[in-house]
Write an enzyme that holds these catalytic residues in place. Sequence first.
Site, PDB file in Angstrom:
ATOM      1  CB  SER A   1       9.034 -17.385   7.866  1.00  0.00           C
ATOM      2  OG  SER A   1       9.976 -17.144   7.312  1.00  0.00           O
ATOM      3  N   PRO A   2       9.820 -19.629   5.886  1.00  0.00           N
ATOM      4  CG  PRO A   2      12.163 -20.235   4.957  1.00  0.00           C
ATOM      5  CD  PRO A   2      10.885 -19.334   5.443  1.00  0.00           C
TER       6      PRO A   2
ATOM      7  CB  CYS B   1      12.465 -27.404  10.745  1.00  0.00           C
ATOM      8  SG  CYS B   1      14.006 -27.167   9.662  1.00  0.00           S
TER       9      CYS B   1
ATOM     10  CE1 TYR C   1      20.475 -25.989   9.550  1.00  0.00           C
ATOM     11  CE2 TYR C   1      19.839 -23.930   8.740  1.00  0.00           C
ATOM     12  CZ  TYR C   1      20.210 -24.489   9.869  1.00  0.00           C
ATOM     13  OH  TYR C   1      19.337 -24.865  10.611  1.00  0.00           O
TER      14      TYR C   1
ATOM     15  NE  ARG D   1      15.148 -16.903   5.405  1.00  0.00           N
ATOM     16  CZ  ARG D   1      14.665 -17.293   6.159  1.00  0.00           C
ATOM     17  NH1 ARG D   1      14.417 -17.987   6.934  1.00  0.00           N
ATOM     18  NH2 ARG D   1      13.143 -16.924   6.474  1.00  0.00           N
TER      19      ARG D   1
HETATM   20  C1  LIG Z   1      11.139 -23.896  14.671  1.00  0.00           C
HETATM   21  C2  LIG Z   1      11.701 -23.138  13.742  1.00  0.00           C
HETATM   22  C3  LIG Z   1      11.891 -23.390  12.368  1.00  0.00           C
HETATM   23  C4  LIG Z   1      12.345 -22.790  11.355  1.00  0.00           C
HETATM   24  N1  LIG Z   1      13.429 -23.107   9.983  1.00  0.00           N
HETATM   25  C5  LIG Z   1      13.205 -22.669   9.305  1.00  0.00           C
HETATM   26  C6  LIG Z   1      13.770 -23.328   7.618  1.00  0.00           C
HETATM   27  O1  LIG Z   1      13.750 -24.787   7.714  1.00  0.00           O
HETATM   28  N2  LIG Z   1      14.222 -22.563   7.113  1.00  0.00           N
HETATM   29  C7  LIG Z   1      14.726 -21.227   7.017  1.00  0.00           C
HETATM   30  O2  LIG Z   1      15.371 -20.598   6.265  1.00  0.00           O
HETATM   31  N3  LIG Z   1      14.401 -20.769   8.113  1.00  0.00           N
HETATM   32  C8  LIG Z   1      13.921 -21.575   9.143  1.00  0.00           C
HETATM   33  N4  LIG Z   1      13.195 -20.601  10.376  1.00  0.00           N
HETATM   34  C9  LIG Z   1      13.720 -19.441  10.398  1.00  0.00           C
HETATM   35  C10 LIG Z   1      11.968 -18.302  10.366  1.00  0.00           C
HETATM   36  O3  LIG Z   1      11.699 -18.379   8.978  1.00  0.00           O
HETATM   37  C11 LIG Z   1      11.979 -16.980  10.320  1.00  0.00           C
HETATM   38  O4  LIG Z   1      13.368 -16.612  10.187  1.00  0.00           O
HETATM   39  C12 LIG Z   1      12.231 -16.871  11.642  1.00  0.00           C
HETATM   40  O5  LIG Z   1      11.693 -17.638  13.037  1.00  0.00           O
HETATM   41  C13 LIG Z   1      12.247 -15.388  12.702  1.00  0.00           C
HETATM   42  O6  LIG Z   1      10.890 -14.655  11.935  1.00  0.00           O
HETATM   43  P1  LIG Z   1       9.458 -14.486  12.818  1.00  0.00           P
HETATM   44  O7  LIG Z   1      10.294 -13.473  13.744  1.00  0.00           O
HETATM   45  O8  LIG Z   1       8.322 -14.463  12.205  1.00  0.00           O
HETATM   46  O9  LIG Z   1       9.540 -16.324  13.788  1.00  0.00           O
HETATM   47  C14 LIG Z   1      13.113 -21.506  11.309  1.00  0.00           C
HETATM   48  C15 LIG Z   1      12.204 -20.768  12.958  1.00  0.00           C
HETATM   49  C16 LIG Z   1      11.652 -20.960  13.835  1.00  0.00           C
HETATM   50  C17 LIG Z   1      11.182 -20.279  14.885  1.00  0.00           C
END
Ligand SMILES: Cc1cc2nc3c(=O)[nH]c(=O)nc-3n(C[C@H](O)[C@H](O)[C@H](O)COP(=O)(O)O)c2cc1C
Length: 783
Positions: free
Chosen positions: A411-412, A414, A570, A618
């Site tokens: 997943s994306p 940052c 955003y 997204r």
């Molecule tokens: C540290 C961090 C940075 C993230 N940055 C982005 C991002 O740049 N773009 C985005 O669409 N989602 C971002 N997310 C959301 C994740 O892509 C994901 O949707 C979210 O963490 C839930 O999934 P998970 O439970 O597998 O972590 C970020 C999440 C985390 C934890």
Amino acid sequence: MKIAIIGGGPAGLYAAILLRKQRPLAEITVYERNRADDTFGFGVVFSDATLDNFEKYDPPSYRRITQEFAYWDDIAVHFRGTVHRVGGNGFCGCSRRKLLLILQERARELGVSLRFETEIDDESRFADADLIVLADGINSRFREKHIAHFEPEVDVRSNIFAWMGSTRPLDAFTFIFQETEWGPFIAHAYQYEAGRSTWIFETDPATFKRAGLEGLNERQSADRMAEIFGWFLEGHPLLTNRSMWRNFPMIRSRRWVKDNMVLLGDAKATAHFSIGSGTKLAMEDAIALTEAMEHAPTVGAALEQYEQGRREEVEKTQHAADVSLVWFEHVDRFWEFDPVQFAFGVMTRSKAITYDNLTLRAPDFVAEVDKAIARQVRAKGFNVDVEKPLAPMFQPMRLREMELANRAVVSPMCMYSAKEGVPTDFHFVHYGSRAIGGAGLIFTEMTCVGRDARITPGCTGLWNDEQEAAWRRIVDFVHANSAAKICLQLGHAGRKGATKLMWDGMDRPLEESGWDIVSASPIPYFPDSKMPREMDRAAMDAVKGAFAQAAERGERCGFDMLELHCAHGYLLASFISPLTNRRSDEYGGPIANRLRYPLEVFEAMRAAWPAHKPMSVRISATDWAEGGITGDDAVDIARAFAEAGVDLVDVSTGQTVRDAQPVYGRMFQTPFSDQVRNEARVATMCVGNITTSDQVNTILAAGRADLVALGRPHLVDPAFTLKAAAWYGADGVFCPPQYLPGKEQIFRNSVRDRQDFEDLKIKAKPKTRAELKAEAAKPLAAE
Ligand SMILES: Cc1cc2nc3c(=O)[nH]c(=O)nc-3n(C[C@H](O)[C@H](O)[C@H](O)COP(=O)(O)O)c2cc1C
Ligand SMILES: Cc1cc2nc3c(=O)[nH]c(=O)nc-3n(C[C@H](O)[C@H](O)[C@H](O)COP(=O)(O)OP(=O)(O)OC[C@H]3O[C@@H](n4cnc5c(N)ncnc54)[C@H](O)[C@@H]3O)c2cc1C
């Protein structure tokens, strides 16, 4: 001690039994408005685990109840002329009437006073009672009387159902999904004693109307159901007993206790019949209350302890019931599914049962599901093995001309580690190692289309040549050393811009060297955040141009796919959500207007991006906030982007406003992906608290998403996919030659580890009561 119990249903009677056992000198009276044998409904169902509880707390009633039980292990799903059976479920059914008679008899034996035909309408007559138990059922008069205190929330569901009975014997918990000229009808049926079965019929309001059920009396509507399900009833009649068609009310109460009064059973909270837990919850409430009374120094303390200790369990069951009832309400979404995939969806609808769990219990069924999915993949032109198919996670997929080797996605995320938008060595190692780890697709973090489009000073960007060169190096590495494809996520921070790095204070405004921020409307994120400027036409054109230019740079870097970030509050999300868009021009107001600018940006990018390469968007499929985006809006949003040429909708949720109330849990965003995929008919990727390959396979096999993204799990485990491939024996997974010895070892060990794990699970699993009963009934083998 004096205890008054209002309501002689399962909750009231079982509480009377357990409390009297605990306090043999207590004066306990149950007041019930009906006659002793005047009960409504047909059978009730308990799982083996619930029966274990009953055995522990009152063996005599347990023994009598279980003598009367019908046991079954299988769940059977009838759909479009097929039937799929899955064993190992361990359930029992019992007549509600007999259950109540047994509980009454046991209560009497213990010295409880039972007053039938006694309607209570005022608790003041119990002024001398130490405890008043309000077990007066779903329409609880006392909950309503003290509505301002208990604050019940009643969510009346859309489907209409009626409880009936039949003499039709059944050897499984039976779901029948029946197509009719009016629409779909569902029967939930199970046997509860010899020659008697419960039949709950359910349908949506439009089908109900079209079928002419409105205005029919009990007998006439039973006859209509008998016509519809006649092929299965085989001449057995349908029986009625207060079998009125109703809407199910999901009830939750903010408080369960008032002074010395406590709500128990349906009076405090309900759970939809599709998970068969109403009577179980009622009786387990009685257990929890008795436990609390055992340990607490005063009645007041006990009631507090009961509410605190029990709430989580009840809410968990209610959540499972909610997910399940929503599945039944939207059954038309899955009507075109392959029947075996449909049956898999029925089995896994409330998250308790998973792909791996079913593989242990019903390997042939799961093998059939795998084959059905492999056939669908083969029909898309992939030369995959249909006879010995790989698990769904390892099936390939194509979006335009991009082919993915498997369905696992990074997943994306940052990393807040860029310098003036330029990805650093950290990014090179981060993306490179995750690509080597085997995921089919890697997303970049939100990469910003301009300096002032950044969320934080550490965000990556793609607006100059230096950034382009750094990204090209990463993309080249991924392509040269892995089978993964890499997708560039482009975004603009909007009102969440000029904020601190995650570890310095997520979304908090920068104290120094911030920059001007823009949004759909001038509404700050935190009250003390920087005020964003409302975008005017010139600003909108400039940002749109920046997105298109970044897309061109992305193509020069060699990215395989492009995603437009329209989620998480955003810039583009701020146009879509009514909570952040208060514009009065053609970009504000109804959803079609609010989508206008994000679609313009998407179209500009699509024009700048090669036609053979896919694009995704997204979205936040819900704002988790009053007045915000809902799942239904998400379907409209997805349709609009699909019409504009999107190939995949990446379904996330929330992060729009500060006061959102997300409901977290395992796979908590997957229902939105399910809704978008199966209502808008567009490919989706789901994400959010998905942590195991078992969950990934469960989601894919049930058709709730086409790709599954994992964020946080990939932060600690770049080789998540490679390890899962070893577990499922998908040895075609890519591994760079440098790492092959590691791959060979894990694949070798996994075979044994998996066998050990399955043996352990099977050994540790106690025999179900149905299995024990079947064994006891077998004649001894001849010596
Ligand atoms: C540290 C961090 C940075 C993230 N940055 C982005 C991002 O740049 N773009 C985005 O669409 N989602 C971002 N997310 C959301 C994740 O892509 C994901 O949707 C979210 O963490 C839930 O999934 P998970 O439970 O597998 O972590 C970020 C999440 C985390 C934890
Ligand atoms: C018509 C009907 C049929 C059902 N059929 C089934 C079925 O076949 N299978 C199944 O699993 N579940 C069935 N249920 C649901 C299931 O019964 C409940 O989830 C479960 O019984 C909850 O137990 P309870 O003790 O909290 O409430 P209830 O079983 O509803 O018991 C509450 C009792 O309180 C009494 N009462 C209410 N107000 C007063 C008052 N003011 N004074 C005195 N007495 C009062 C009522 O008469 C009732 O006996 C049915 C429910 C209804 C309403």
